[in-house]
Design a protein around this motif. Structure first.
Motif, mmCIF file in Angstrom:
data_model
loop_
_atom_site.group_PDB
_atom_site.id
_atom_site.type_symbol
_atom_site.label_atom_id
_atom_site.label_comp_id
_atom_site.label_asym_id
_atom_site.label_seq_id
_atom_site.Cartn_x
_atom_site.Cartn_y
_atom_site.Cartn_z
ATOM 1 N N MET A 1 -6.477 12.823 -0.438
ATOM 2 C CA MET A 1 -7.852 12.045 0.166
ATOM 3 C C MET A 1 -7.445 12.146 1.736
ATOM 4 O O MET A 1 -8.483 12.159 2.238
ATOM 5 N N ALA B 1 -14.135 8.430 0.958
ATOM 6 C CA ALA B 1 -12.878 8.602 1.140
ATOM 7 C C ALA B 1 -13.529 8.947 3.183
ATOM 8 O O ALA B 1 -12.649 9.854 4.089
ATOM 9 N N LYS C 1 -12.248 3.768 5.682
ATOM 10 C CA LYS C 1 -11.362 4.001 3.897
ATOM 11 C C LYS C 1 -9.668 3.656 4.807
ATOM 12 O O LYS C 1 -8.378 3.545 4.307
ATOM 13 N N ILE C 2 -9.795 5.604 5.571
ATOM 14 C CA ILE C 2 -8.621 5.693 5.790
ATOM 15 C C ILE C 2 -7.247 4.999 6.667
ATOM 16 O O ILE C 2 -6.771 4.787 6.803
ATOM 17 N N LEU D 1 1.185 -1.124 -0.075
ATOM 18 C CA LEU D 1 0.044 -0.202 -0.031
ATOM 19 C C LEU D 1 0.841 1.399 0.041
ATOM 20 O O LEU D 1 1.907 1.299 0.651
ATOM 21 N N ARG D 2 0.357 2.655 -0.880
ATOM 22 C CA ARG D 2 1.153 2.763 -1.132
ATOM 23 C C ARG D 2 0.356 5.044 0.155
ATOM 24 O O ARG D 2 -0.556 5.045 0.293
ATOM 25 N N TYR E 1 -1.923 7.630 0.915
ATOM 26 C CA TYR E 1 -3.142 8.857 0.814
ATOM 27 C C TYR E 1 -2.458 9.683 0.086
ATOM 28 O O TYR E 1 -1.421 10.261 0.490
ATOM 29 N N SER E 2 -2.557 10.267 -1.164
ATOM 30 C CA SER E 2 -2.481 11.585 -1.032
ATOM 31 C C SER E 2 -3.119 12.783 -0.388
ATOM 32 O O SER E 2 -3.724 12.245 0.587
ATOM 33 N N SER F 1 3.945 11.329 -0.109
ATOM 34 C CA SER F 1 3.450 12.258 -0.526
ATOM 35 C C SER F 1 3.917 13.199 -1.768
ATOM 36 O O SER F 1 3.430 13.720 -2.270
ATOM 37 N N ASN G 1 -7.956 1.995 6.422
ATOM 38 C CA ASN G 1 -7.347 0.712 5.882
ATOM 39 C C ASN G 1 -5.035 0.765 5.762
ATOM 40 O O ASN G 1 -4.932 -0.374 5.022
ATOM 41 N N ILE H 1 -16.131 8.681 -4.719
ATOM 42 C CA ILE H 1 -14.592 7.981 -4.399
ATOM 43 C C ILE H 1 -15.451 8.205 -2.739
ATOM 44 O O ILE H 1 -15.518 9.108 -2.045
ATOM 45 N N SER I 1 -3.280 3.764 -0.434
ATOM 46 C CA SER I 1 -4.417 2.995 -0.790
ATOM 47 C C SER I 1 -3.581 2.017 -1.552
ATOM 48 O O SER I 1 -2.295 2.318 -1.619
#
Length: 324
Positions: free
Chosen positions: A192, A213, A217-218, A185-186, A188-189, A235, A220, A211, A223
Motif C-alpha cells: 500500500m 491507494a 487514504k494513507i 488502526l494498523r 499500512y502494508s 510491517s 487516514n 483498492i 488500515s
C-alpha cells in the motif's frame, strides 16, 4: 446517608469517575490502584452489588470446559452453559446500554474421539437467545503457544492438526455499542505504501475490487484491522502467545516464590478491545481476572477497572503487574 447504589445515575457516575470502588461500596478491595480495585471472591456476588448500567466493558476469559481438569478450575462441558449463564445475567444487567461484553473462550475435543465439542457454540447461542445479548462480531486470537493436544490425536496417531486460534466473541447489550476502529488502526502494508508513493490512485484485484491507494487514504493513519487479533510492528507480524517467561509479572513471581497463573493471555488482547470499545475514564470489569492482565492494561490506558478472582494466590501475584 445514601449509598452509591441508591444515588441517581448521574450522581453515581460523577462519583464513580473518582474511583471505581464506589461501585462496590460495601466490599473491601483486595488491593486498589489509582484507577482500579481488585476483589477476592465469587464474581457473581460482587456483580450483584453493582448498579445497573454502571460498566462500559466486560472483558474476560473464564476457565474453559476442557476434557481434563486444570488446577485453576474448570466446569464440565455438560454443565458449562448453565453455569456460565448465572454470571452472564449479572454481566448483562451491569452493562451500560452502549457497553460491550468480550468473551475469550477456547474449544475442546470430545472424550475418546477426535471430534470437536460444541459447548462454546451452545454458550454463544444461549447468551443471545436466553440472556438477550447481540453478537456484534466474531473475532479470533491467534495463539502459536497452544500445545499440540490432545496428544493421542495430534502427536501419536497423527490424525488431527494443532489448534492455534481461540474464539473472542464481542457481544453488546444493544445493536449499536460504543466502538471506534480508528483507535486500533494498523500500519499500512508495504504494498500500500509503495503504491501510494508511486501516486497510484486505484488498483484492481483479480476479483474486480478497486483498492483506493491515494495519498488521501494513507493520510487516514492506518488500515482497519481484521477480526484476527494480531500485533503489527514495522510491517512485521508478531503473533500473540501466552507463554511469556521474561515479563515483569513472571519474573517477580519467580523471585517471590509465588505460583504463576497457568492460563494467561497477552496484554495486547485486552488492549485491542479496551481501545476499540472504551474511552478514558470508562469502567472495565474482568469477572475471572486470574493474573489481572486486563486490569493492568486498563490502568495504563487510564480506564477505571474492577477485577474479580476466586483464588487469593492469583490476586496476590497480580500486584506485580502494577510495580511497587
Amino acid at each position: 446517608m445514601n449509598s452509591a447504589v441508591d444515588l441517581p445515575q448521574s450522581t453515581l457516575f460523577a462519583s464513580a469517575y473518582e474511583h471505581p470502588k464506589v461501585l462496590l461500596p460495601r466490599r473491601k478491595p483486595f488491593y486498589k490502584t489509582e484507577y482500579g480495585a481488585a476483589y477476592l471472591g465469587d464474581s457473581r456476588e460482587h456483580l450483584a452489588k453493582m448498579p445497573d448500567g454502571s460498566v462500559n466493558l466486560v472483558f474476560t476469559s473464564p476457565p474453559y470446559a476442557l476434557h481434563f481438569k486444570k488446577e485453576y478450575g474448570n466446569v464440565s462441558k455438560a454443565d458449562y452453559v448453565e453455569w456460565f449463564l448465572t454470571f452472564a445475567k449479572e454481566i448483562f444487567r451491569v452493562l451500560a446500554d452502549d457497553g460491550s461484553f468480550v468473551l475469550n473462550i477456547g474449544g475442546s475435543y470430545n472424550p475418546k474421539y477426535p471430534t470437536r465439542s460444541l459447548y462454546h457454540f451452545k454458550l454463544m447461542i444461549a447468551l443471545v437467545e436466553e440472556i438477550g445479548f447481540h453478537l456484534a462480531q466474531e473475532c479470533f486470537w491467534y495463539n502459536p503457544a497452544k500445545m499440540p493436544v490432545p496428544a493421542e490425536w495430534v502427536t501419536v496417531r497423527r490424525v488431527r492438526i494443532r489448534d492455534s486460534v481461540e474464539y473472542v466473541w464481542w457481544f453488546s447489550k444493544t445493536p449499536f455499542p460504543k466502538a471506534d476502529n480508528r483507535k486500533v488502526l494498523r500500519p499500512y502494508s508495504a504494498d500500500m505504501l509503495r503504491l501510494a508513493k508511486k501516486g497510484v490512485k486505484t488498483t484492481t484485484r483479480p476479483s474486480g475490487h478497486n483498492i483506493n491507494a491515494s495519498f488521501d487514504k494513507i493520510a487516514n493513519g492506518g488500515s482497519i484491522p481484521t477480526n484476527v487479533v494480531e500485533e503489527q510492528i514495522a510491517s512485521e507480524m508478531l503473533v500473540l502467545g501466552n507463554n511469556a517467561a521474561n515479563d515483569v509479572y513472571t519474573r517477580r513471581c519467580k523471585e517471590a516464590g509465588i505460583k504463576i497463573h497457568p492460563a494467561r493471555f497477552p496484554a495486547a488482547l485486552p488492549e485491542f478491545f479496551i481501545k476499540l470499545l472504551t474511552d478514558e475514564g470508562d469502567v472495565v470489569v474482568d469477572p475471572f481476572a486470574g493474573s489481572n492482565t486486563a486490569g493492568s492494561v486498563a490502568e495504563q490506558l487510564q480506564r477505571r477497572w474492577i477485577a474479580m478472582e476466586l483464588v487469593d494466590e492469583y490476586l496476590e501475584a497480580s500486584k506485580f503487574r502494577f510495580g511497587e
